[in-house]
Motif scaffolding. Structure first.
Motif, PDB file in Angstrom:
ATOM      1  N   HIS A  29      21.585   1.751   1.290  1.00 23.65           N
ATOM      2  CA  HIS A  29      20.159   1.450   1.452  1.00 23.65           C
ATOM      3  C   HIS A  29      19.325   2.660   1.089  1.00 23.65           C
ATOM      4  O   HIS A  29      19.610   3.766   1.552  1.00 23.65           O
ATOM      5  CB  HIS A  29      19.857   1.040   2.897  1.00 23.65           C
ATOM      6  CG  HIS A  29      20.476  -0.267   3.268  1.00 23.65           C
ATOM      7  ND1 HIS A  29      21.757  -0.360   3.764  1.00 23.65           N
ATOM      8  CD2 HIS A  29      20.006  -1.533   3.177  1.00 23.65           C
ATOM      9  CE1 HIS A  29      22.039  -1.641   3.975  1.00 23.65           C
ATOM     10  NE2 HIS A  29      21.002  -2.370   3.629  1.00 23.65           N
ATOM     11  N   ARG A  30      18.327   2.449   0.268  1.00 21.48           N
ATOM     12  CA  ARG A  30      17.387   3.524  -0.053  1.00 21.48           C
ATOM     13  C   ARG A  30      15.974   2.979   0.018  1.00 21.48           C
ATOM     14  O   ARG A  30      15.700   1.891  -0.474  1.00 21.48           O
ATOM     15  CB  ARG A  30      17.647   4.079  -1.460  1.00 21.48           C
ATOM     16  CG  ARG A  30      18.940   4.850  -1.538  1.00 21.48           C
ATOM     17  CD  ARG A  30      19.173   5.441  -2.908  1.00 21.48           C
ATOM     18  NE  ARG A  30      20.559   5.892  -3.000  1.00 21.48           N
ATOM     19  CZ  ARG A  30      21.140   6.318  -4.118  1.00 21.48           C
ATOM     20  NH1 ARG A  30      20.451   6.358  -5.237  1.00 21.48           N
ATOM     21  NH2 ARG A  30      22.399   6.705  -4.110  1.00 21.48           N
ATOM     22  N   ASN A  31      15.118   3.799   0.600  1.00 17.53           N
ATOM     23  CA  ASN A  31      13.737   3.370   0.774  1.00 17.53           C
ATOM     24  C   ASN A  31      12.925   3.629  -0.492  1.00 17.53           C
ATOM     25  O   ASN A  31      12.144   4.556  -0.554  1.00 17.53           O
ATOM     26  CB  ASN A  31      13.124   4.102   1.968  1.00 17.53           C
ATOM     27  CG  ASN A  31      11.751   3.574   2.297  1.00 17.53           C
ATOM     28  OD1 ASN A  31      11.337   2.532   1.784  1.00 17.53           O
ATOM     29  ND2 ASN A  31      11.030   4.289   3.131  1.00 17.53           N
ATOM     30  N   GLU A  32      13.139   2.799  -1.504  1.00 16.18           N
ATOM     31  CA  GLU A  32      12.392   2.934  -2.757  1.00 16.18           C
ATOM     32  C   GLU A  32      10.951   2.498  -2.519  1.00 16.18           C
ATOM     33  O   GLU A  32      10.703   1.554  -1.783  1.00 16.18           O
ATOM     34  CB  GLU A  32      13.000   2.035  -3.844  1.00 16.18           C
ATOM     35  CG  GLU A  32      14.471   2.273  -4.122  1.00 16.18           C
ATOM     36  CD  GLU A  32      14.707   3.470  -5.028  1.00 16.18           C
ATOM     37  OE1 GLU A  32      13.715   4.098  -5.437  1.00 16.18           O
ATOM     38  OE2 GLU A  32      15.877   3.779  -5.301  1.00 16.18           O
TER      39      GLU A  32
ATOM     40  N   ASP B  32      13.837   9.036   1.967  1.00 13.51           N
ATOM     41  CA  ASP B  32      14.378   7.834   1.329  1.00 13.51           C
ATOM     42  C   ASP B  32      15.424   7.133   2.190  1.00 13.51           C
ATOM     43  O   ASP B  32      16.059   6.187   1.747  1.00 13.51           O
ATOM     44  CB  ASP B  32      15.012   8.204  -0.020  1.00 13.51           C
ATOM     45  CG  ASP B  32      13.966   8.744  -0.988  1.00 13.51           C
ATOM     46  OD1 ASP B  32      12.845   8.216  -0.976  1.00 13.51           O
ATOM     47  OD2 ASP B  32      14.275   9.696  -1.717  1.00 13.51           O
TER      48      ASP B  32
ATOM     49  N   TYR C  48      16.745   5.105   5.698  1.00 14.59           N
ATOM     50  CA  TYR C  48      16.303   4.227   6.774  1.00 14.59           C
ATOM     51  C   TYR C  48      16.863   4.711   8.102  1.00 14.59           C
ATOM     52  O   TYR C  48      18.054   5.002   8.215  1.00 14.59           O
ATOM     53  CB  TYR C  48      16.747   2.790   6.521  1.00 14.59           C
ATOM     54  CG  TYR C  48      15.919   2.125   5.453  1.00 14.59           C
ATOM     55  CD1 TYR C  48      14.623   1.706   5.732  1.00 14.59           C
ATOM     56  CD2 TYR C  48      16.421   1.946   4.175  1.00 14.59           C
ATOM     57  CE1 TYR C  48      13.846   1.107   4.756  1.00 14.59           C
ATOM     58  CE2 TYR C  48      15.654   1.347   3.193  1.00 14.59           C
ATOM     59  CZ  TYR C  48      14.364   0.929   3.488  1.00 14.59           C
ATOM     60  OH  TYR C  48      13.600   0.342   2.521  1.00 14.59           O
TER      61      TYR C  48
ATOM     62  N   ARG D 113      16.317  -2.096  -2.713  1.00  9.24           N
ATOM     63  CA  ARG D 113      16.494  -1.170  -1.589  1.00  9.24           C
ATOM     64  C   ARG D 113      17.887  -1.273  -0.989  1.00  9.24           C
ATOM     65  O   ARG D 113      18.326  -0.395  -0.278  1.00  9.24           O
ATOM     66  CB  ARG D 113      15.444  -1.464  -0.515  1.00  9.24           C
ATOM     67  CG  ARG D 113      14.044  -1.128  -0.975  1.00  9.24           C
ATOM     68  CD  ARG D 113      13.063  -1.219   0.177  1.00  9.24           C
ATOM     69  NE  ARG D 113      11.768  -0.702  -0.212  1.00  9.24           N
ATOM     70  CZ  ARG D 113      10.652  -1.431  -0.220  1.00  9.24           C
ATOM     71  NH1 ARG D 113      10.679  -2.691   0.147  1.00  9.24           N
ATOM     72  NH2 ARG D 113       9.514  -0.886  -0.580  1.00  9.24           N
TER      73      ARG D 113
ATOM     74  N   LEU E 222      10.284  -1.006  -7.323  1.00 10.56           N
ATOM     75  CA  LEU E 222      11.213  -2.131  -7.243  1.00 10.56           C
ATOM     76  C   LEU E 222      11.025  -3.039  -8.450  1.00 10.56           C
ATOM     77  O   LEU E 222       9.909  -3.261  -8.901  1.00 10.56           O
ATOM     78  CB  LEU E 222      10.963  -2.933  -5.961  1.00 10.56           C
ATOM     79  CG  LEU E 222      11.132  -2.149  -4.661  1.00 10.56           C
ATOM     80  CD1 LEU E 222      10.698  -2.999  -3.484  1.00 10.56           C
ATOM     81  CD2 LEU E 222      12.572  -1.692  -4.487  1.00 10.56           C
TER      82      LEU E 222
ATOM     83  N   ALA F  60      15.489  -7.069   1.633  1.00 13.71           N
ATOM     84  CA  ALA F  60      15.550  -5.746   0.992  1.00 13.71           C
ATOM     85  C   ALA F  60      16.336  -5.775  -0.311  1.00 13.71           C
ATOM     86  O   ALA F  60      16.400  -4.784  -1.025  1.00 13.71           O
ATOM     87  CB  ALA F  60      16.170  -4.737   1.947  1.00 13.71           C
TER      88      ALA F  60
END
Ligand SMILES: [Zn+2]
Ligand SMILES: [Zn+2]
Length: 620
Positions: free
Chosen positions: A322-325, A274, A276, A337, A330, A220
């Protein structure tokens, strides 16, 4: 049935007056040259791919693109042929002419030509009269404006043809042919040199070549190699070193929380897509990975009661986030992430806004000037939908702008672009190629203190609510490192360099012992030093240069006798012989003061950004 050729002839075609064009400001001229180059490209593409149909062809920041439909992807040879064709079109000085066309006739014309994308564009323009532009045989639905003739489009270079999507379509059905266009040969050359330089500096390429970090589709974030981690740790140490001086204290909280925390902070409501989710069983989320440090810092604030005497309370945290890009967003280290921010939250009274912001701005200056980075600031003010009292907002905005002005700093104002919970200052740094990167941010927050019911006891004994300042200066550590790798082209200043010096014995047989002695001395002084042997001296020198090691110390007969070393600084031609102790003292001082001792060749082609044209102009 209409004879479309005679229909075309009968339109009232108006030329673009050269005098009018001449009088335009430069950036408007450039914008027209760029968009007109898209038409020139389309004209030439017709010669190479007669089946081509056209979608949109706007000007961009440094050039143009045209999204086109062709039966199969364009080959590099075809792209070269289009480039040649553009030269011919430009030499022919075809006039750009404009005609007003009734919507219904425009639809019939485009239908006859099988231009399905133009038809879709026309659908959105129903009931308007539209304009066509033509040059030579090429006719396009276009709002303009254009240059007088195609000879203005001679400083052009096609750069790529890549898959492109048509409006929300799932699969790419188009090819985006993009290029750069300028108003002189020199400007074009300078830009192409800039593109080459930027490519060579790409942090993903340099990260690999210098063994700093790498990426794996299963990870990630970046994999930090030992050398890259040295850079990262040096930055963290620099950061930590400054914190006490500015009255900050550091805390560390977990990365995993019960969802309750983010319900209370409001992040679940606005941000859950966004975040997790971690489950230990089926069903509801059991834990959430924190995407920012703010909510848990509020928990820390509430661990005891506070009085006005404690404020400003400056709490820093450097925990992994942590971010759910989305995958498309990316980009190497610039967006990952999993990342770390040099985050801090400052708790203040309403009256302390200006002084505290002033102090943060001073810190910003200390940070960026250490790297030779210039920066620009933008103040974003109250949006239409906002929370809190209008009075508080007005006072806070006035304080922010007073702090910016008091520091003698230039800044722009973006009215209404603040967050709903408070006004903010965004800081973009400018690297050695003149590119801007948004890194730092300073945000006032009236909302979180309310959501967590934060209080302090005022001087008069009443309970009051503090304001929170969120601030990050590097921004994400990952992103900042990505930016400075490119900024320095991998040749870090001495204090940041993963390997600061190499010692090279001229002969392994005769000078190895002395080389070992010198290496040990340097290491003892805290200088990251490697001893390289075995290969030929030339080869070892070249390797050290490739690795951009700041100092190369060569030792042979004479040096051994005199207790000296022949020293060369990376990118500096002269070599000098100096006593080892003297060299050590000099390096230690440079490291201690974090001297910006970089010897970058100044880019003759250092590229200055010109006024940007947006990608929506010109395009209907
Ligand atoms: Zn046009
Ligand atoms: Zn925050």
């Amino acid at each position: 049935m209409t004879d479309w050729n005679s229909w075309l002839q009968e339109r009232d075609w108006q030329p673009v007056a050269p005098d009018e064009f001449k009088a335009l400001p430069n950036d408007e001229k450039l914008r027209r040259i760029r968009h007109s180059s898209a038409h020139v490209m389309a004209t030439a593409l017709r010669g190479v791919r007669p089946e081509a149909t056209f979608a949109i062809g706007p000007a961009t920041e440094h050039g143009f693109f045209y999204d086109v439909h062709v039966d199969s992807p364009l080959t590099p040879e075809e792209l070269a042929a289009v480039q040649e064709g553009m030269k011919d079109v430009s030499k022919q000085r075809q006039k750009f002419e404009r005609a007003v066309v009734p919507h219904a006739e425009a639809v019939e014309f485009m239908r006859d030509r099988g231009e399905r994308y133009k038809l879709e564009i026309l659908e959105k323009l129903a009931d308007q009269t539209v304009t066509f532009y033509r040059n030579g045989d090429f006719v396009d639905l276009c709002a303009g404006p254009h240059v007088p003739d195609t000879s203005f489009c001679q400083n052009v270079k096609l750069l790529a043809a890549s898959p492109a999507h048509w409006r929300g379509e799932q699969n790419p059905s188009l090819q985006r042919v993009s290029g750069t266009a300028w108003d002189s040969r020199d400007a074009l050359k300078a830009y192409l040199a800039f593109v080459e330089e930027a490519k060579a500096r790409d942090h993903r390429v340099l990260g690999q070549a210098l063994d700093l970090f790498s990426f794996h589709p299963w990870a990630a974030g970046a994999l930090w190699h030992p050398r890259g981690l040295v850079v990262r740790n040096e930055l963290a140490q620099f950061w930590r070193g400054l914190m006490p001086e500015y009255g900050y204290q550091e805390i560390m909280n977990p990365v995993l929380y019960k969802p309750d925390l983010f319900h209370q902070s409001g992040h679940w409501e606005h941000y859950h897509e966004d975040m997790y989710i971690v489950r230990d069983g089926e069903g509801e989320p059991d834990w959430l990975l924190k995407p920012m440090n703010c909510p848990d810092t509020m928990l820390y604030y509430k661990t005891r009661s506070h009085s006005y005497r404690d404020l400003p309370l400056r709490i820093a945290e450097n925990q992994v986030l942590h971010r759910n890009e989305v995958t498309g967003a990316l980009h190497g280290l610039l967006r990952t992430r999993s990342f770390v921010q040099d985050d801090a939250h400052i708790f203040i009274t309403n009256e302390q806004v200006q002084d505290e912001i002033l102090q943060v701005l001073e810190l910003v200056d200390r940070f960026y000037s250490t790297f030779g980075l210039e920066y620009v600031m933008k103040l974003s003010t109250r949006p239409e939908k906002y929370m809190g009292e209008l009075e508080t907002w007005n006072a806070a905005e006035a304080a922010l702008s007073a702090a910016l002005t008091a520091g003698g700093r230039e800044f722009s104002v973006d009215e209404g672009d603040g967050a709903f919970y408070g006004p903010k200052i965004d800081i973009s740094i400018q690297d050695s190629l003149g590119r801007k990167w948004q890194c730092g941010t300073i945000q006032l927050d009236f909302q979180l203190p309310q959501r967590f019911d934060l209080e302090y006891t005022a001087q008069d004994g009443t309970r009051q609510r503090p304001i929170v300042i969120h601030r990050a200066i590097f921004g994400s550590m990952e992103r900042f490192i990505g930016v400075i790798v490119e900024h320095f082209a991998g040749a870090f200043p001495l204090w940041l360099a993963p390997v600061q010096a190499v010692v090279l014995p001229i002969s392994d047989e005769k000078h190895l012992d002395y080389a070992r002695e010198v290496t040990a001395k340097l290491r003892k002084a805290g200088i990251r030093t490697e001893l390289q042997q075995y290969e030929s001296l030339n080869y070892r020198v070249r390797q050290a240069e490739k690795q951009k090691v700041p100092y190369i110390l060569v030792v042979g007969e004479r040096e051994q006798e005199q207790g000296t070393a022949a020293v060369r600084r990376h990118k500096v031609k002269e070599q000098r012989v100096a006593p080892v102790d003297e060299v050590i003292a000099e390096l230690v001082e440079k490291i201690r003061t974090r001297e910006l001792d970089v010897h970058q060749p100044t880019m003759s082609a250092r590229f200055q950004e010109t006024a940007a044209a947006t990608t929506t102009d010109n395009a209907y």
